[in-house]
Every structure is written in C-alpha cells, then in structure tokens.
Scaffold this motif. Structure first.
Motif, PDB file in Angstrom:
ATOM      1  N   ARG B  78       0.828  -1.213   0.000  1.00  0.00           N
ATOM      2  CA  ARG B  78       0.000   0.000   0.000  1.00  0.00           C
ATOM      3  C   ARG B  78       0.862   1.263   0.000  1.00  0.00           C
ATOM      4  NH1 ARG B  78      -4.160  -2.370   4.520  1.00  0.00           N
ATOM      5  NH2 ARG B  78      -4.869  -4.059   3.189  1.00  0.00           N
ATOM      6  N   ILE B  79       1.914   1.259   0.801  1.00  0.00           N
ATOM      7  CA  ILE B  79       2.800   2.441   0.818  1.00  0.00           C
ATOM      8  C   ILE B  79       3.427   2.621  -0.564  1.00  0.00           C
ATOM      9  CG2 ILE B  79       4.838   3.512   1.887  1.00  0.00           C
ATOM     10  CD1 ILE B  79       4.269   1.924   4.405  1.00  0.00           C
ATOM     11  N   ASN B  80       3.786   1.503  -1.187  1.00  0.00           N
ATOM     12  CA  ASN B  80       4.389   1.549  -2.514  1.00  0.00           C
ATOM     13  C   ASN B  80       3.391   2.090  -3.550  1.00  0.00           C
ATOM     14  OD1 ASN B  80       4.939  -0.200  -5.245  1.00  0.00           O
ATOM     15  ND2 ASN B  80       6.829   0.470  -4.280  1.00  0.00           N
ATOM     16  N   SER B  81       2.140   1.636  -3.486  1.00  0.00           N
ATOM     17  CA  SER B  81       1.125   2.133  -4.429  1.00  0.00           C
ATOM     18  C   SER B  81       0.865   3.620  -4.219  1.00  0.00           C
ATOM     19  CB  SER B  81      -0.187   1.380  -4.259  1.00  0.00           C
ATOM     20  OG  SER B  81      -0.012   0.032  -4.574  1.00  0.00           O
ATOM     21  N   LEU B  82       0.804   4.029  -2.950  1.00  0.00           N
ATOM     22  CA  LEU B  82       0.637   5.457  -2.661  1.00  0.00           C
ATOM     23  C   LEU B  82       1.792   6.242  -3.269  1.00  0.00           C
ATOM     24  CD1 LEU B  82      -0.406   5.907   1.084  1.00  0.00           C
ATOM     25  CD2 LEU B  82      -1.717   6.533  -0.933  1.00  0.00           C
ATOM     26  N   ALA B  83       3.015   5.747  -3.074  1.00  0.00           N
ATOM     27  CA  ALA B  83       4.200   6.439  -3.586  1.00  0.00           C
ATOM     28  C   ALA B  83       4.122   6.571  -5.108  1.00  0.00           C
ATOM     29  CB  ALA B  83       5.465   5.703  -3.163  1.00  0.00           C
ATOM     30  N   HIS B  84       3.669   5.507  -5.781  1.00  0.00           N
ATOM     31  CA  HIS B  84       3.570   5.556  -7.241  1.00  0.00           C
ATOM     32  C   HIS B  84       2.462   6.494  -7.717  1.00  0.00           C
ATOM     33  CE1 HIS B  84       6.646   3.034  -8.832  1.00  0.00           C
ATOM     34  NE2 HIS B  84       6.377   2.061  -7.972  1.00  0.00           N
ATOM     35  N   SER B  85       1.535   6.859  -6.818  1.00  0.00           N
ATOM     36  CA  SER B  85       0.476   7.782  -7.228  1.00  0.00           C
ATOM     37  C   SER B  85       1.030   9.188  -7.476  1.00  0.00           C
ATOM     38  CB  SER B  85      -0.635   7.819  -6.179  1.00  0.00           C
ATOM     39  OG  SER B  85      -0.213   8.524  -5.027  1.00  0.00           O
ATOM     40  N   THR B  86       2.307   9.399  -7.159  1.00  0.00           N
ATOM     41  CA  THR B  86       2.917  10.712  -7.414  1.00  0.00           C
ATOM     42  C   THR B  86       3.775  10.685  -8.679  1.00  0.00           C
ATOM     43  OG1 THR B  86       4.963  10.268  -6.201  1.00  0.00           O
ATOM     44  CG2 THR B  86       3.102  11.032  -4.902  1.00  0.00           C
ATOM     45  N   ASP B  87       3.682   9.603  -9.438  1.00  0.00           N
ATOM     46  CA  ASP B  87       4.518   9.476 -10.640  1.00  0.00           C
ATOM     47  C   ASP B  87       4.219  10.552 -11.678  1.00  0.00           C
ATOM     48  OD1 ASP B  87       5.789   7.313  -9.581  1.00  0.00           O
ATOM     49  OD2 ASP B  87       4.766   5.794 -10.783  1.00  0.00           O
ATOM     50  N   ALA B  88       2.933  10.852 -11.853  1.00  0.00           N
ATOM     51  CA  ALA B  88       2.553  11.822 -12.890  1.00  0.00           C
ATOM     52  C   ALA B  88       1.453  12.733 -12.357  1.00  0.00           C
ATOM     53  CB  ALA B  88       2.059  11.084 -14.125  1.00  0.00           C
ATOM     54  N   PRO B  89       1.418  13.993 -12.828  1.00  0.00           N
ATOM     55  CA  PRO B  89       0.431  14.930 -12.300  1.00  0.00           C
ATOM     56  C   PRO B  89      -1.002  14.643 -12.751  1.00  0.00           C
ATOM     57  CG  PRO B  89       1.799  16.009 -13.946  1.00  0.00           C
ATOM     58  CD  PRO B  89       2.367  14.642 -13.747  1.00  0.00           C
ATOM     59  N   ALA B  90      -1.195  13.892 -13.831  1.00  0.00           N
ATOM     60  CA  ALA B  90      -2.561  13.538 -14.241  1.00  0.00           C
ATOM     61  C   ALA B  90      -2.539  12.326 -15.156  1.00  0.00           C
ATOM     62  CB  ALA B  90      -3.237  14.706 -14.950  1.00  0.00           C
ATOM     63  N   ILE B  91      -3.430  11.392 -14.863  1.00  0.00           N
ATOM     64  CA  ILE B  91      -3.553  10.202 -15.704  1.00  0.00           C
ATOM     65  C   ILE B  91      -5.030   9.816 -15.785  1.00  0.00           C
ATOM     66  CG2 ILE B  91      -1.271   9.206 -15.273  1.00  0.00           C
ATOM     67  CD1 ILE B  91      -2.616   7.372 -13.184  1.00  0.00           C
ATOM     68  N   ARG B  92      -5.337   8.883 -16.672  1.00  0.00           N
ATOM     69  CA  ARG B  92      -6.709   8.367 -16.708  1.00  0.00           C
ATOM     70  C   ARG B  92      -6.832   7.288 -15.627  1.00  0.00           C
ATOM     71  NH1 ARG B  92     -10.544   8.096 -21.739  1.00  0.00           N
ATOM     72  NH2 ARG B  92     -10.113  10.286 -21.322  1.00  0.00           N
ATOM     73  N   LEU B  93      -7.785   7.524 -14.724  1.00  0.00           N
ATOM     74  CA  LEU B  93      -7.924   6.642 -13.566  1.00  0.00           C
ATOM     75  C   LEU B  93      -9.173   5.781 -13.670  1.00  0.00           C
ATOM     76  CD1 LEU B  93      -7.388   9.246 -10.717  1.00  0.00           C
ATOM     77  CD2 LEU B  93      -5.828   7.410 -11.311  1.00  0.00           C
ATOM     78  N   ASP B  94      -9.094   4.591 -13.143  1.00  0.00           N
ATOM     79  CA  ASP B  94     -10.270   3.745 -12.931  1.00  0.00           C
ATOM     80  C   ASP B  94     -10.748   4.073 -11.516  1.00  0.00           C
ATOM     81  OD1 ASP B  94     -11.969   1.745 -12.092  1.00  0.00           O
ATOM     82  OD2 ASP B  94     -10.846   0.128 -13.044  1.00  0.00           O
ATOM     83  N   LEU B  95     -11.818   4.849 -11.429  1.00  0.00           N
ATOM     84  CA  LEU B  95     -12.248   5.362 -10.125  1.00  0.00           C
ATOM     85  C   LEU B  95     -12.622   4.242  -9.145  1.00  0.00           C
ATOM     86  CD1 LEU B  95     -12.656   7.921  -8.463  1.00  0.00           C
ATOM     87  CD2 LEU B  95     -15.004   8.019  -9.290  1.00  0.00           C
ATOM     88  N   GLY B  96     -13.263   3.185  -9.678  1.00  0.00           N
ATOM     89  CA  GLY B  96     -13.635   2.059  -8.818  1.00  0.00           C
ATOM     90  C   GLY B  96     -12.417   1.468  -8.131  1.00  0.00           C
ATOM     91  N   ARG B  97     -11.347   1.381  -8.896  1.00  0.00           N
ATOM     92  CA  ARG B  97     -10.106   0.813  -8.368  1.00  0.00           C
ATOM     93  C   ARG B  97      -9.503   1.714  -7.284  1.00  0.00           C
ATOM     94  NH1 ARG B  97      -5.309  -1.298 -12.374  1.00  0.00           N
ATOM     95  NH2 ARG B  97      -3.859  -1.596 -10.666  1.00  0.00           N
ATOM     96  N   VAL B  98      -9.509   3.026  -7.556  1.00  0.00           N
ATOM     97  CA  VAL B  98      -8.954   3.975  -6.577  1.00  0.00           C
ATOM     98  C   VAL B  98      -9.785   3.945  -5.292  1.00  0.00           C
ATOM     99  CG1 VAL B  98      -8.249   6.363  -6.149  1.00  0.00           C
ATOM    100  CG2 VAL B  98      -8.131   5.450  -8.456  1.00  0.00           C
ATOM    101  N   VAL B  99     -11.116   3.838  -5.447  1.00  0.00           N
ATOM    102  CA  VAL B  99     -11.987   3.793  -4.264  1.00  0.00           C
ATOM    103  C   VAL B  99     -11.692   2.538  -3.439  1.00  0.00           C
ATOM    104  CG1 VAL B  99     -14.383   3.499  -3.497  1.00  0.00           C
ATOM    105  CG2 VAL B  99     -13.828   5.239  -5.205  1.00  0.00           C
ATOM    106  N   ARG B 100     -11.567   1.401  -4.125  1.00  0.00           N
ATOM    107  CA  ARG B 100     -11.236   0.155  -3.417  1.00  0.00           C
ATOM    108  C   ARG B 100      -9.917   0.308  -2.660  1.00  0.00           C
ATOM    109  NH1 ARG B 100     -14.555  -4.058  -5.287  1.00  0.00           N
ATOM    110  NH2 ARG B 100     -15.262  -3.567  -7.388  1.00  0.00           N
TER     111      ARG B 100
END
Lengths: 220, 220
Positions: B78-100
């Motif tokens: 989880r810490i690793n996924s959070l860290a990777h969320s700063t890779d780019a300032p904007a991307i196309r997201l799957d909202l369901g996945r982010v909510v989960r």
C-alpha cells in the motif's frame, strides 16, 4: 490560514520516489522473512512427523529472520520520518541532522552506497520546509552517485563559512561525455534550490559538488 | 515542461499523514516479528543446551511470524502504491479501483474499520491527479469514521448518474453537538474537491455523506 501555500508538483514527486525506493527495499525484507519462516514451518512439520530439525540450521534461519526484521525496522523508521517531514510547511531545522538522515535514506539507492560523513559539530540551524531541504539534498546525492563504481565512496562535508553553510560532496565519478550531458541540477533539485535560495555548483572534472545555503546561526 | 505545476501544501501533508498511519501499523508488525523470532532463538538455544522445544509451540510461533510477514507485505504494497500515485500529475484513472484502494488504506486507521463496498461494474474513468483523488476520498472516509462505534460498519456505494459519478457513504454515526462543530469538509478535502470540481454533501442526521464527481465515461 486562508492563503493556500502552493508547492511544486516535483516536491511531491520526489517524496514519492524516495518512498518507492524505500518500499522496494522493504519488499525484499518482507519476502525474505516470509520465505524463511515458511521454510522453518516446513522443517518443523517434518520434525513432528518423525524427522528432525538440525539445531544449527534452526538457529541460523532464526538469526536471518531477526536480522531482516531489524533491517525492516530501520527502513520503516525512515519512511515514518520522511512522512513526518510533511507535518508543517516550515520549521527550524538542525541541518546536520537532516544531512545525516538523507545520507542514510539515499545510501541504499540506486544501489548500496558508502558516504563518508564529516559534519561540523556546531548546530547549523535553518528555518525552512523540511521536505524541500530533503528534496535538495536527495537531488545532490543522486547526482553524486551517478557513474560511481561499487567500491568508490563519496565524501560529504558540512562546514560553516560565516552564516553560509557549505555542503561539499567529493570523490564523484568522472563521467563519460554522454553522461555529462544530463543536466545538473535536474528540475526538482533546481526548484528546491530556488525555494531555499541555495547555490549549487558541480565540477565534474574535479569530481566535486557544492551547495551553499544561508543559515540562521553559524560561524566557525 | 517549463511551467511549474503547483499543488497545495495540504496535498503533501495528507500524503505524509497516510504514510505516518501505515508505518505505525508496520512498526507493530516488525516489532512482533522481531520479538517472536527472538523468543524462538531463545527457545532454540535452550534446546541445544539440553532443553526441548515443544513442537506445537514452535509451529504456533512460526505461524505468527508468517502471518505478520503477510500483513507486512500488504502494508508495504500500500505504501508503494501510494508512492507511485505521485509518478505523474494527471492520468486516466479507474475510479472504482482507486476507491477500493483508499477503502483498504483508510480502513486500518484511526482504528480498524469495516467498510462494505458496493461498486458498480462499469469502468468509471476520470482524468485527474491520482494523489488528489486519493486525498479527497481519504478526507471523506476519515469524516465517515468519526464517532463510529467499533461494531458499526460504513457502507460505500459508487454509482453512475449520467456522466456524474456518485459516491455515497452511509451508516455514519450521529455525532454529539460538540463533535458536529468540526467542519466538513476540512481544508485538505475542500482543496481536493475544488481541484476536481467535485461536490460534497454531509447529512449528519441521516448519517450520509455524498460525493459527486464528473467523469469521462459512464451512464448506467
């Protein structure tokens, strides 16, 4: 409180990058613990069904788990300290302490690196955003590690010249022409330097990187 | 590339806070592994000096290490996924996945929480900064958990209404008047909502929090 302090996206990105590297290390630690304890469970199950666990092997595997757990605790503590560096937008920092911490954080990536520290005893204080100072130091250390052979070590010294703090990284690799083309400072490091009014210098021929930073107190 | 994207300091702060919480959990995991393996080493040393390790006890302690290592791996991931969320300032997201993911991240603090998820199957896409979406969801979930009894669970549903995505958190505690005074959204959440052009609503009497978010694709 109403004015929103805005920081460059690169600050968050660098922060994320440091966490990516630290969690990669931690993933290795957790995998080793998991595999070793699984192996021990297999050995223990075998023993109860009539086999035997060699005591020397048992102790060796348990020692490995203990060592990896210790390494894991140090890594977790670094991620935790990094996370706490975002508690407030500006505080009075002990620069020597931040430099020690960033040397510790940076020395494990891109690969294991040795940094010889020579930090002046006098407290060097700085009123600044801890994450910005960390970003600047991280950028400098990453640049210092470029092209370094595994047995080469980098020397880091921190000295006061009046109320200017001078950080000097020496022993840097003399990079090939192609590698030299990568600009220094890179964008995140340049933005952090700008925010802190710091001056950076890199002499690739001499293998020396310097950072001048205005401090609150000082004078050798 | 020359224009510097600036983000609110609160984004970095929330990011740090999530890492603080996750590393606290991880510190407990590492401490348990370290103590248990230390205890096993003591038992093994005792055994070689003439005592005996009860096989059932050995297996029980090894199982504990294995379980904690598994829990540690999930936290590190989880810490690793959070860290990777700063890779780019904007991307196309799957909202369901982010909510989960955020339900998973948030469910362990302030203390262990149960969130019943009901997320629509259709891919809900959003062009946005992952860390800002996470910050918004984190703020909503933290507010939803306030004043909740340990046995109460929160229900989270995600539905499309045209191209508006509606996230609904229900089963929230009816807070005492004093607790109700804490404003919602708090500042980091309000800033994230503003950046994403999202609308927030909280009905404390009904125990329902809603979030409306414009999406790229959708329609039930």
């Amino acid at each position: 409180m109403n004015a929103t302090l805005r920081i460059p996206f690169e600050t968050l990105h660098t922060f994320g990058q440091m966490n990516v590297h630290l969690t990669h290390e931690l993933q290795n630690v957790m995998a080793t613990i998991s595999e070793t304890s699984g192996l021990l469970e297999d050995l223990a199950a075998f023993r109860t069904s009539g086999g035997g666990v060699d005591p020397a092997r048992l102790e060796k595997l348990l020692r490995r788990i203990g060592e990896e757990a210790g390494r894991g605790q140090r890594l977790v503590s670094r991620i935790n300290s990094l996370a706490h560096s975002t508690d407030a937008p500006a505080i009075r920092l002990d620069l020597g302490r931040v430099v020690r911490f960033m040397a510790e954080v940076s020395s494990c990536f891109p690969k294991s690196r040795t940094i010889r520290l020579d930090i002046c005893d006098r407290c060097v204080a700085l009123d600044a955003a801890p994450y910005t100072v960390q970003q600047l130091l991280y950028g400098c250390l990453q640049a210092a590690f470029r092209g370094l052979a595994p047995d080469q070590e980098v020397a880091l010294s921190l000295r006061m010249e009046g109320n200017i703090c001078v950080l000097r990284l020496s022993g840097l690799a003399k990079l090939a022409a192609a590698d030299q083309e990568e600009p220094f400072p890179d964008r995140p490091t340049a933005l952090a330097a700008e925010a802190l009014d710091a001056t950076l210098g890199l002499d690739r021929d001499a293998g020396i990187l310097t950072l001048h930073l205005q401090c609150v107190t000082g004078g050798d």
